[in-house]
Design an enzyme around this catalytic site. Structure first.
Site, PDB file in Angstrom:
ATOM      1  N   GLU A  23      44.485  -8.311 -38.472  1.00 23.66           N
ATOM      2  CA  GLU A  23      43.148  -8.841 -38.177  1.00 23.66           C
ATOM      3  C   GLU A  23      42.713  -8.435 -36.772  1.00 23.66           C
ATOM      4  O   GLU A  23      41.607  -7.950 -36.559  1.00 23.66           O
ATOM      5  CB  GLU A  23      43.130 -10.378 -38.284  1.00 23.66           C
ATOM      6  CG  GLU A  23      43.458 -10.939 -39.654  1.00 23.66           C
ATOM      7  CD  GLU A  23      44.928 -10.772 -40.066  1.00 23.66           C
ATOM      8  OE1 GLU A  23      45.814 -10.683 -39.185  1.00 23.66           O
ATOM      9  OE2 GLU A  23      45.193 -10.691 -41.289  1.00 23.66           O
ATOM     10  N   GLU A  67      52.582 -10.911 -45.557  1.00 25.11           N
ATOM     11  CA  GLU A  67      53.613 -11.013 -44.523  1.00 25.11           C
ATOM     12  C   GLU A  67      53.759 -12.474 -44.074  1.00 25.11           C
ATOM     13  O   GLU A  67      52.782 -13.099 -43.668  1.00 25.11           O
ATOM     14  CB  GLU A  67      53.204 -10.157 -43.330  1.00 25.11           C
ATOM     15  CG  GLU A  67      54.229 -10.178 -42.221  1.00 25.11           C
ATOM     16  CD  GLU A  67      53.801  -9.323 -41.034  1.00 25.11           C
ATOM     17  OE1 GLU A  67      52.678  -9.511 -40.551  1.00 25.11           O
ATOM     18  OE2 GLU A  67      54.602  -8.489 -40.603  1.00 25.11           O
ATOM     19  N   ILE A  73      50.342  -5.922 -26.722  1.00 27.11           N
ATOM     20  CA  ILE A  73      51.592  -6.068 -27.489  1.00 27.11           C
ATOM     21  C   ILE A  73      51.822  -7.525 -27.911  1.00 27.11           C
ATOM     22  O   ILE A  73      51.271  -8.453 -27.309  1.00 27.11           O
ATOM     23  CB  ILE A  73      52.808  -5.534 -26.690  1.00 27.11           C
ATOM     24  CG1 ILE A  73      53.017  -6.317 -25.404  1.00 27.11           C
ATOM     25  CG2 ILE A  73      52.642  -4.050 -26.388  1.00 27.11           C
ATOM     26  CD1 ILE A  73      54.356  -6.028 -24.743  1.00 27.11           C
ATOM     27  N   PRO A  74      52.653  -7.734 -28.925  1.00 27.17           N
ATOM     28  CA  PRO A  74      52.906  -9.086 -29.447  1.00 27.17           C
ATOM     29  C   PRO A  74      54.106  -9.758 -28.774  1.00 27.17           C
ATOM     30  O   PRO A  74      54.730  -9.209 -27.873  1.00 27.17           O
ATOM     31  CB  PRO A  74      53.181  -8.824 -30.927  1.00 27.17           C
ATOM     32  CG  PRO A  74      53.867  -7.494 -30.938  1.00 27.17           C
ATOM     33  CD  PRO A  74      53.326  -6.712 -29.761  1.00 27.17           C
ATOM     34  N   TRP A  75      54.428 -10.948 -29.285  1.00 25.07           N
ATOM     35  CA  TRP A  75      55.436 -11.814 -28.653  1.00 25.07           C
ATOM     36  C   TRP A  75      56.831 -11.661 -29.238  1.00 25.07           C
ATOM     37  O   TRP A  75      57.774 -12.249 -28.738  1.00 25.07           O
ATOM     38  CB  TRP A  75      55.021 -13.286 -28.784  1.00 25.07           C
ATOM     39  CG  TRP A  75      54.442 -13.636 -30.135  1.00 25.07           C
ATOM     40  CD1 TRP A  75      53.117 -13.808 -30.427  1.00 25.07           C
ATOM     41  CD2 TRP A  75      55.143 -13.837 -31.368  1.00 25.07           C
ATOM     42  NE1 TRP A  75      52.946 -14.079 -31.754  1.00 25.07           N
ATOM     43  CE2 TRP A  75      54.174 -14.107 -32.361  1.00 25.07           C
ATOM     44  CE3 TRP A  75      56.493 -13.812 -31.734  1.00 25.07           C
ATOM     45  CZ2 TRP A  75      54.507 -14.358 -33.687  1.00 25.07           C
ATOM     46  CZ3 TRP A  75      56.831 -14.052 -33.065  1.00 25.07           C
ATOM     47  CH2 TRP A  75      55.844 -14.322 -34.025  1.00 25.07           C
ATOM     48  N   LYS A 106      48.808  -5.546 -21.544  1.00 32.46           N
ATOM     49  CA  LYS A 106      48.434  -6.954 -21.745  1.00 32.46           C
ATOM     50  C   LYS A 106      49.417  -7.509 -22.767  1.00 32.46           C
ATOM     51  O   LYS A 106      49.262  -7.297 -23.971  1.00 32.46           O
ATOM     52  CB  LYS A 106      46.998  -7.023 -22.274  1.00 32.46           C
ATOM     53  CG  LYS A 106      46.257  -8.321 -22.003  1.00 32.46           C
ATOM     54  CD  LYS A 106      46.936  -9.578 -22.495  1.00 32.46           C
ATOM     55  CE  LYS A 106      46.729  -9.845 -23.965  1.00 32.46           C
ATOM     56  NZ  LYS A 106      47.478 -11.069 -24.427  1.00 32.46           N
ATOM     57  N   CYS A 113      58.153  -6.909 -37.541  1.00 34.22           N
ATOM     58  CA  CYS A 113      57.148  -6.263 -38.397  1.00 34.22           C
ATOM     59  C   CYS A 113      57.821  -5.508 -39.531  1.00 34.22           C
ATOM     60  O   CYS A 113      57.303  -5.446 -40.631  1.00 34.22           O
ATOM     61  CB  CYS A 113      56.273  -5.343 -37.578  1.00 34.22           C
ATOM     62  SG  CYS A 113      57.253  -4.202 -36.618  1.00 34.22           S
ATOM     63  N   GLU A 133      49.972  -0.501 -34.635  1.00 35.60           N
ATOM     64  CA  GLU A 133      51.210  -0.873 -35.327  1.00 35.60           C
ATOM     65  C   GLU A 133      51.016  -2.310 -35.775  1.00 35.60           C
ATOM     66  O   GLU A 133      51.038  -3.233 -34.962  1.00 35.60           O
ATOM     67  CB  GLU A 133      52.410  -0.790 -34.368  1.00 35.60           C
ATOM     68  CG  GLU A 133      52.623   0.581 -33.770  1.00 35.60           C
ATOM     69  CD  GLU A 133      53.246   1.586 -34.736  1.00 35.60           C
ATOM     70  OE1 GLU A 133      53.406   1.266 -35.927  1.00 35.60           O
ATOM     71  OE2 GLU A 133      53.545   2.689 -34.274  1.00 35.60           O
TER      72      GLU A 133
HETATM   73  P1  NAD Z   1      48.268 -10.959 -32.639  1.00 36.11           P
HETATM   74  O1  NAD Z   1      47.485  -9.873 -33.255  1.00 36.11           O
HETATM   75  O2  NAD Z   1      47.735 -12.325 -32.685  1.00 36.11           O
HETATM   76  O3  NAD Z   1      48.515 -10.663 -31.083  1.00 36.11           O
HETATM   77  C1  NAD Z   1      48.980  -9.414 -30.639  1.00 36.11           C
HETATM   78  C2  NAD Z   1      48.408  -9.175 -29.256  1.00 36.11           C
HETATM   79  O4  NAD Z   1      46.988  -9.080 -29.355  1.00 36.11           O
HETATM   80  C3  NAD Z   1      48.685 -10.284 -28.243  1.00 36.11           C
HETATM   81  O5  NAD Z   1      48.901  -9.722 -26.971  1.00 36.11           O
HETATM   82  C4  NAD Z   1      47.386 -11.069 -28.242  1.00 36.11           C
HETATM   83  O6  NAD Z   1      47.156 -11.755 -27.033  1.00 36.11           O
HETATM   84  C5  NAD Z   1      46.377  -9.957 -28.422  1.00 36.11           C
HETATM   85  N1  NAD Z   1      45.094 -10.391 -28.958  1.00 36.11           N
HETATM   86  C6  NAD Z   1      44.805 -11.493 -29.705  1.00 36.11           C
HETATM   87  N2  NAD Z   1      43.485 -11.541 -29.981  1.00 36.11           N
HETATM   88  C7  NAD Z   1      42.927 -10.438 -29.407  1.00 36.11           C
HETATM   89  C8  NAD Z   1      41.598  -9.925 -29.360  1.00 36.11           C
HETATM   90  N3  NAD Z   1      40.589 -10.551 -29.946  1.00 36.11           N
HETATM   91  N4  NAD Z   1      41.407  -8.748 -28.726  1.00 36.11           N
HETATM   92  C9  NAD Z   1      42.428  -8.080 -28.141  1.00 36.11           C
HETATM   93  N5  NAD Z   1      43.692  -8.552 -28.120  1.00 36.11           N
HETATM   94  C10 NAD Z   1      43.936  -9.708 -28.767  1.00 36.11           C
HETATM   95  O7  NAD Z   1      49.691 -10.825 -33.284  1.00 36.11           O
HETATM   96  P2  NAD Z   1      50.950 -11.747 -33.025  1.00 36.11           P
HETATM   97  O8  NAD Z   1      50.749 -12.983 -33.803  1.00 36.11           O
HETATM   98  O9  NAD Z   1      51.221 -11.872 -31.573  1.00 36.11           O
HETATM   99  O10 NAD Z   1      52.122 -10.837 -33.624  1.00 36.11           O
HETATM  100  C11 NAD Z   1      52.487 -10.887 -34.931  1.00 36.11           C
HETATM  101  C12 NAD Z   1      51.953  -9.708 -35.697  1.00 36.11           C
HETATM  102  O11 NAD Z   1      52.314  -8.476 -35.056  1.00 36.11           O
HETATM  103  C13 NAD Z   1      52.561  -9.614 -37.071  1.00 36.11           C
HETATM  104  O12 NAD Z   1      51.568  -9.336 -38.017  1.00 36.11           O
HETATM  105  C14 NAD Z   1      53.533  -8.452 -36.968  1.00 36.11           C
HETATM  106  O13 NAD Z   1      53.864  -7.824 -38.143  1.00 36.11           O
HETATM  107  C15 NAD Z   1      52.862  -7.572 -36.001  1.00 36.11           C
HETATM  108  N6  NAD Z   1      53.820  -6.671 -35.342  1.00 36.11           N
HETATM  109  C16 NAD Z   1      53.812  -5.357 -35.703  1.00 36.11           C
HETATM  110  C17 NAD Z   1      54.721  -4.470 -35.157  1.00 36.11           C
HETATM  111  C18 NAD Z   1      54.716  -3.034 -35.552  1.00 36.11           C
HETATM  112  O14 NAD Z   1      55.255  -2.223 -34.839  1.00 36.11           O
HETATM  113  N7  NAD Z   1      54.146  -2.651 -36.677  1.00 36.11           N
HETATM  114  C19 NAD Z   1      55.629  -4.920 -34.203  1.00 36.11           C
HETATM  115  C20 NAD Z   1      55.619  -6.257 -33.857  1.00 36.11           C
HETATM  116  C21 NAD Z   1      54.684  -7.122 -34.438  1.00 36.11           C
END
Ligand code: NAD
Length: 477
Positions: A227, A379, A145-147, A171, A280, A246
């Site tokens: 990504e 975005e 999940i994200p931050w 995680k 998001c 998501e």
């Molecule tokens: P991120 O993809 O960098 O990180 C998300 C999670 O993935 C974190 O826990 C991170 O530690 C983990 N991660 C990073 N690299 C990884 C890898 N190589 N393998 C597995 N896990 C890995 O995203 P972010 O910057 O934390 O969050 C912002 C993004 O999340 C934005 O694009 C936003 O739109 C999206 N978001 C989407 C929703 C939704 O429900 N659609 C909700 C919240 C955020």
């Protein structure tokens, strides 16, 4: 320093390493989390497997519902403390943090009530046969999940997975996960058996990548950037695990000439300033019909000039962004738009007294932007709103569907037939008519199309998403 939670017990990361946590409001270092890695993920997945095959796997749906409900009560009893942790860790204004904890309570309440309502089906088949379709949990589910909404995300992803009977490994993001550490402790106190919930904090490329690639994980739920979503899905495919993704969004507010602007304007503003635009489903594009363009943009500009950004305690329109990196990223979009000659219509301000080292960015309103400009299609994930004019309904649909994303959309119109037509034509997972719900609605199925991801979370659909069906055929004569 916080620890990781595996098999009902707290421990340091196997490596002994930690990750510093920075306070968005001041830029100062204020905590450390355990830097879990592949060895910790291995241990967490093993604990989850043992729970699934042991005590947790034998719980009835009613018992799981009671545990989820008990956790919702414990969260509600500690709501203010959790909101304080969340606000300091993410930078969000206190009112937003309190609302997030309210939504978190709802997730556990909702799925606590839903756990024993998941029925199977009986299918008419040949004479002499009974056919049942039952829902079964996958087994071990991984949650990355994200931050931006750590506490809410804990509920959104774990509550339905647990209600369905899965054993989970979560995680969270390294930038903000302190509320989740406390929530794992509350789940323990609520009585979840060892291994039902395991928490491994750590870096994405280490702990996250290890979780996505782990052959012992049967299903992955990922929320984050497109990504990383692609990397996670590829890693899961290597061991045949399905995923719900998501991802991001560039969600349009579509305002027709006949719209009620008094109703629309406060909601359009709230949908982009909520959580500093780091949502998001932020409404980050306003598509405006030509006849009402000047009136709407003039009024939005007035509101934007008054928007103020400050620390969580100041409790203003927006807080700081999550990190120095995110601030640079958002400022990069703003500078790019200015360089490309996109007019800056209005901007808000950073309040006096906000720490100069905090990650503050003033809200900005741009437009009219060329339709293919980065700021109109990509975005930003910050408090930046772009306005784009359109001619007629067909043009509005083409423009709304012109990005690779497809998460949510709003249609503002008084025309009843158009209110019915438009939602069917928009390529996204949720459409709001004369209203908007960025991130809202625990009960409402939510998810994307295209670059916004696939699969559905929230609502009853989420429990089904965390189950697979099994068809059982009985021949009796
Ligand atoms: P991120 O993809 O960098 O990180 C998300 C999670 O993935 C974190 O826990 C991170 O530690 C983990 N991660 C990073 N690299 C990884 C890898 N190589 N393998 C597995 N896990 C890995 O995203 P972010 O910057 O934390 O969050 C912002 C993004 O999340 C934005 O694009 C936003 O739109 C999206 N978001 C989407 C929703 C939704 O429900 N659609 C909700 C919240 C955020």
């Amino acid at each position: 320093m916080t620890e990781i939670y595996i098999d009902g017990a707290w421990r340091k990361a196997a490596s002994g390493e930690t990750i510093p946590v920075y306070e968005p409001a001041t830029g100062g270092r204020f905590a450390q989390i355990a830097a879990g890695g592949a060895a910790d993920i291995d241990a967490a997945v093993a604990a989850a497997r043992a729970a699934f095959e042991g005590a947790w796997g034998r719980t009835t749906a009613t018992e799981r519902g009671r545990l989820l409900t008990e956790l919702s009560r414990r969260i509600a009893a500690e709501a203010e403390e959790l909101a304080q942790i969340e606000a300091r860790d993410t930078g969000k204004p206190m009112k937003q943090a309190r609302a997030d904890i309210g939504a978190l309570v709802r997730y556990f309440e909702y799925y606590g009530g839903a756990a024993d309502k998941l029925h199977g089906e009986a299918i008419p088949y040949l004479n002499g046969y009974n056919v049942a379709v039952v829902n079964e949990p996958y087994g071990v589910t991984g949650h990355i999940i994200p931050w931006n909404y750590p506490a809410q995300m804990f509920g959104r992803t774990l509550a339905p997975a647990l209600a369905a009977g899965n054993a989970t490994v979560i995680k969270p993001a390294e930038d903000a996960c302190l509320s989740i550490v406390r929530l794992a402790a509350l789940a323990h106190e609520a009585g979840f058996p060892p291994g039902a919930i395991n928490l491994v904090t750590g870096l994405g490329e280490e702990a996250g990548a290890a979780l996505a690639a782990h052959p012992g994980v049967d299903f992955i739920s990922f929320t984050g950037s497109p990504e990383v979503g692609v990397l996670v899905q590829k890693a899961a495919a290597e061991h045949y695990a399905p995923c719900v993704l998501e991802l991001g969004g560039k969600s349009p507010q579509i305002v027709f000439d006949d719209a009620d602007l008094d109703a629309a304007i406060p909601i359009i503003i709230a949908a982009i300033v909520q959580n500093g635009g780091q949502t998001c489903s932020a409404g980050s594009r306003v598509l405006v019909q030509e006849g009402v363009y000047d009136a709407l943009v003039g009024r939005l500009a007035e509101r934007f000039k008054d928007l103020r950004v400050g620390s969580p305690d100041m409790d203003l329109d927006c807080g700081p962004l999550i990190s120095a990196d995110q601030k640079r990223r958002v400022e990069g979009f703003v500078e790019g738009a200015l360089r490309d000659g996109v007019p800056l219509i209005a901007c808000g301000s950073v309040a006096e007294g906000a720490d100069a080292n905090g990650y503050y960015v003033a809200p900005a309103l741009f437009g009219p932007a060329p339709r293919d400009n980065l700021i109109a299609c990509e975005e930003v994930f910050g408090p930046v709103l772009v306005v784009l004019p359109f001619r007629d309904e067909a043009d509005a649909v083409a423009l709304a569907n012109a990005t690779d994303y497809g998460l949510i959309a709003a249609v503002w119109t008084r025309d009843g037939a158009r209110q019915q037509r438009m939602p069917r034509l928009l390529r996204c997972g949720q459409v709001f008519v004369n209203c908007y719900g960025a991130g809202g609605g625990v009960e409402l199925p939510f998810g994307g199309v295209g670059k916004s991801g696939h699969g559905r979370e929230k609502g009853f659909h989420a429990i089904e998403e965390f189950c697979r069906t099994k068809t059982i055929v009985h021949h009796f004569g």
